[in-house]
Design a protein around this motif. Structure first.
Motif, PDB file in Angstrom:
ATOM      1  N   GLY A   8      57.770  59.484  43.168  1.00  0.00           N
ATOM      2  CA  GLY A   8      56.735  59.109  44.118  1.00  0.00           C
ATOM      3  C   GLY A   8      55.440  58.751  43.422  1.00  0.00           C
ATOM      4  O   GLY A   8      55.321  58.843  42.199  1.00  0.00           O
ATOM      5  N   ALA A   9      54.474  58.334  44.233  1.00  0.00           N
ATOM      6  CA  ALA A   9      53.159  57.976  43.711  1.00  0.00           C
ATOM      7  C   ALA A   9      52.111  58.318  44.749  1.00  0.00           C
ATOM      8  O   ALA A   9      52.389  58.324  45.951  1.00  0.00           O
ATOM      9  N   SER A  10      50.904  58.621  44.291  1.00  0.00           N
ATOM     10  CA  SER A  10      49.792  58.860  45.209  1.00  0.00           C
ATOM     11  C   SER A  10      48.539  58.216  44.635  1.00  0.00           C
ATOM     12  O   SER A  10      48.354  58.177  43.424  1.00  0.00           O
ATOM     13  N   GLU A  50      37.669  60.068  52.857  1.00  0.00           N
ATOM     14  CA  GLU A  50      38.572  60.127  51.701  1.00  0.00           C
ATOM     15  C   GLU A  50      39.994  60.002  52.207  1.00  0.00           C
ATOM     16  O   GLU A  50      40.387  60.689  53.147  1.00  0.00           O
ATOM     17  N   SER A  51      40.744  59.121  51.592  1.00  0.00           N
ATOM     18  CA  SER A  51      42.128  58.916  52.014  1.00  0.00           C
ATOM     19  C   SER A  51      43.035  58.961  50.793  1.00  0.00           C
ATOM     20  O   SER A  51      42.743  58.340  49.769  1.00  0.00           O
ATOM     21  N   THR A  52      44.110  59.707  50.920  1.00  0.00           N
ATOM     22  CA  THR A  52      45.114  59.772  49.862  1.00  0.00           C
ATOM     23  C   THR A  52      46.401  59.164  50.395  1.00  0.00           C
ATOM     24  O   THR A  52      46.964  59.654  51.374  1.00  0.00           O
ATOM     25  N   GLY A  53      46.841  58.094  49.773  1.00  0.00           N
ATOM     26  CA  GLY A  53      48.106  57.453  50.139  1.00  0.00           C
ATOM     27  C   GLY A  53      49.217  58.027  49.286  1.00  0.00           C
ATOM     28  O   GLY A  53      49.085  58.129  48.064  1.00  0.00           O
ATOM     29  N   ILE A  54      50.312  58.417  49.923  1.00  0.00           N
ATOM     30  CA  ILE A  54      51.445  59.038  49.226  1.00  0.00           C
ATOM     31  C   ILE A  54      52.709  58.294  49.628  1.00  0.00           C
ATOM     32  O   ILE A  54      52.992  58.137  50.812  1.00  0.00           O
ATOM     33  N   CYS A  55      53.462  57.829  48.643  1.00  0.00           N
ATOM     34  CA  CYS A  55      54.718  57.115  48.904  1.00  0.00           C
ATOM     35  C   CYS A  55      55.829  57.681  48.030  1.00  0.00           C
ATOM     36  O   CYS A  55      55.588  58.075  46.896  1.00  0.00           O
ATOM     37  N   GLY A  56      57.030  57.677  48.564  1.00  0.00           N
ATOM     38  CA  GLY A  56      58.187  58.159  47.815  1.00  0.00           C
ATOM     39  C   GLY A  56      58.307  59.661  47.876  1.00  0.00           C
ATOM     40  O   GLY A  56      57.751  60.319  48.744  1.00  0.00           O
ATOM     41  N   GLY A  57      59.014  60.216  46.900  1.00  0.00           N
ATOM     42  CA  GLY A  57      59.247  61.657  46.858  1.00  0.00           C
ATOM     43  C   GLY A  57      58.222  62.370  45.999  1.00  0.00           C
ATOM     44  O   GLY A  57      57.086  61.934  45.851  1.00  0.00           O
TER      45      GLY A  57
END
Length: 158
Positions: free
Chosen positions: A147-149, A135-142
């Motif tokens: 931000g977004a995940s 399982e992988s959670t990508g997180i970008c921004g604040g």
């Protein structure tokens, strides 16, 4: 009430008392235009915010996919101490721990700058064979709206 002009005047039309109508019409038109412009500016701000969220979401899903691919490469090759975080030069938090992150990869490459992937995995044994659930959670921004995940889960044969 009409007043006529002299017969020698080149526009021989009657005069009327409509002098206030032009001012009222002008104020009405200006008010309507102000409302339309305010609505359009609100629409453009909302549209811009939506576009930023879509862009961050696309980067977050790419970070999640990259984290899975890096972790799966380490697992399939049986590399000791290898993790998605080690592959991008980050220090791994914990190895082979479910549901804690096996690794947190922080990316510094163009396109994924300020993005990270938190990757979890576990071994699953069944009658069919042995598998990894990753399982992988990508997180970008604040945080919050800045931000977004995105989360991806796969099952791969060992």
């Amino acid at each position: 009430m009409f007043h006529s002009r002299s017969p020698n005047h080149k526009f021989n039309k009657p005069l009327t008392y409509e002098s206030g109508l032009g001012l009222v019409s002008a104020i009405f038109v200006i008010t309507i235009l102000a409302v339309i412009i305010a609505g359009m500016s609100r629409f453009f701000v909302t549209s811009q915010s939506s576009t930023v969220q879509e862009f961050l979401g696309a980067r977050a899903i790419t970070a999640a996919q990259t984290g899975i691919e890096l972790e799966l490469t380490c697992l399939q090759n049986g590399l000791t101490g290898c993790s998605a975080s080690a592959a991008v030069g980050s220090v791994p938090a914990v190895f082979d721990y479910w549901p804690g992150p096996a690794s947190t990869a922080t990316f510094s490459i163009a396109g994924l700058n300020q993005c990270r992937a938190e990757v979890f995995y576990r071994s699953v044994n069944s009658k069919i064979g042995n598998f990894w659930t990753i399982e992988s959670t990508g997180i970008c921004g604040g945080d919050g709206l800045d931000g977004a995940s995105r989360k991806i889960v796969i099952r791969a044969a060992q």
